[in-house]
Enzyme design. Sequence first.
Site, PDB file in Angstrom:
ATOM      1  CD1 TRP A 150      48.126  44.126  43.924  1.00  0.00           C
ATOM      2  CD2 TRP A 150      48.012  45.072  41.897  1.00  0.00           C
ATOM      3  NE1 TRP A 150      48.820  43.326  43.040  1.00  0.00           N
ATOM      4  CE2 TRP A 150      48.771  43.885  41.799  1.00  0.00           C
ATOM      5  CE3 TRP A 150      47.802  45.831  40.747  1.00  0.00           C
ATOM      6  CZ2 TRP A 150      49.321  43.444  40.595  1.00  0.00           C
ATOM      7  CZ3 TRP A 150      48.335  45.396  39.551  1.00  0.00           C
ATOM      8  CH2 TRP A 150      49.092  44.215  39.481  1.00  0.00           C
ATOM      9  CG  ASP A 231      43.054  46.570  38.343  1.00  0.00           C
ATOM     10  OD1 ASP A 231      42.830  45.614  37.576  1.00  0.00           O
ATOM     11  OD2 ASP A 231      44.083  46.654  39.044  1.00  0.00           O
ATOM     12  CE  LYS A 267      44.587  36.880  42.496  1.00  0.00           C
ATOM     13  NZ  LYS A 267      45.455  37.667  41.633  1.00  0.00           N
TER      14      LYS A 267
END
Length: 427
Positions: A150, A231, A267
């Site tokens: 990311w 993460d 999300k």
Amino acid sequence: MGSTSNGTASASAFGVDVVPQAAEDPLFGLMAAYRRDEDPKKVDLGIGAYRDNNAKPWVLPVVKQADELLRKDPNLNHEYLPIAGLPDFTSASQKLILGEDSPAIADKRAVSFQTISGTGAVHLGALFLAKFYNPPVSEAKTVHVSSPTWANHNQIFSNVNLPMKNYPYFSRETCSLDFDGMISSIQSAPTGSIILLHACAHNPTGVDPTQDQWKKIADVMKEKHHFPFFDTAYQGFASGSLSKDGWAIRYFVEQGFELVIAQSYAKNFGLYGERAGCFHFVTSPSPNAQDTIARVGSQLAILQRSEISNPPAYGARIASMVLNDKKLFAQWEEDLRTMSGRIMEMRKALRSKLEEMDTPGTWNHITDQIGMFSFTGLNEEQVQKMKEKFHVYMTKNGRISMAGLNTNNVDYFAESMDSVVRETSSK
């Protein structure tokens, strides 16, 4: 600096040699270009947010229910939360990611802080490690991240002056995991290095290790005394199963690792703009574990206080209400299956259409990958042609958001892709 005594303006202390113009964030630049495009067939595959089959943002039914209940609560107010956040939210977040029967929770060797979504959680963890992590060899105070990762990881760790290195992860030849390269790199990293791992639905590739591969990664990291930094932004959103998507973290905790976790609810709750997240520090089993947790928690509180004072309440209240209510939790699991299921259907439809047209190349990686994103295998030149010729927008590395595809545009996207692949492969 104001004006000089004769009235003329003095030069800024922040001239171009001190503050150069920064490049525009590529993702937000892509979104702006999409908005300017007036072609009726345009397709946005850059956005990292779930869309329904009509390409519209979807408010989860369970979030609507929780919202209604919250608004009717006569005791609702807008007072400050504690520095560590809403206690019902942080305790429920711990159980969600570690498992209700986690030995770390039973032994009280975990501490959790509510954060500004996953980004804030990564930042809080990075800040803590930059200040307090002192491995045996100084070269180990480096964060090893997957290649690619990311994009914001790079900025967050750089901003707190933690050095970074990449480990091999994605193979462009096979569009799958370069497991041997990953293991070899982790094995050769200095003892005690920080290894950043995506718990599930790897962003940006959609490629995850298998459970057996996770076990091997854990073995190597234990042997080298590496420090895991997980993460997790897609628990439940990737496979539709909360426990399956949390498996890697739970396994590492069971293996006795000391580790940190950055957890996002953007999300899996669709709470993108509410910035609800959590940071967890878990220490290894030991007689001094609770003392360690107390000290670590005290320092995290100081970091949090200086950064944001205390976190925002609304998103955490929504998530907390759902996480702590059996009926709402069951509805949430149903909503997660709806989102993950639609994305899986789009993967199948895209692969099927490409194979039906006999598009040059192999396309099994479209369905082998998981979660919101897919690395298509398209190169930068092909991505540019997709935009110019067909008004299809994706990041230049060929990553697409599967949530941007629907039954109305998946054939058009596949046909556009087929055209561009044939045109460039015939050169």
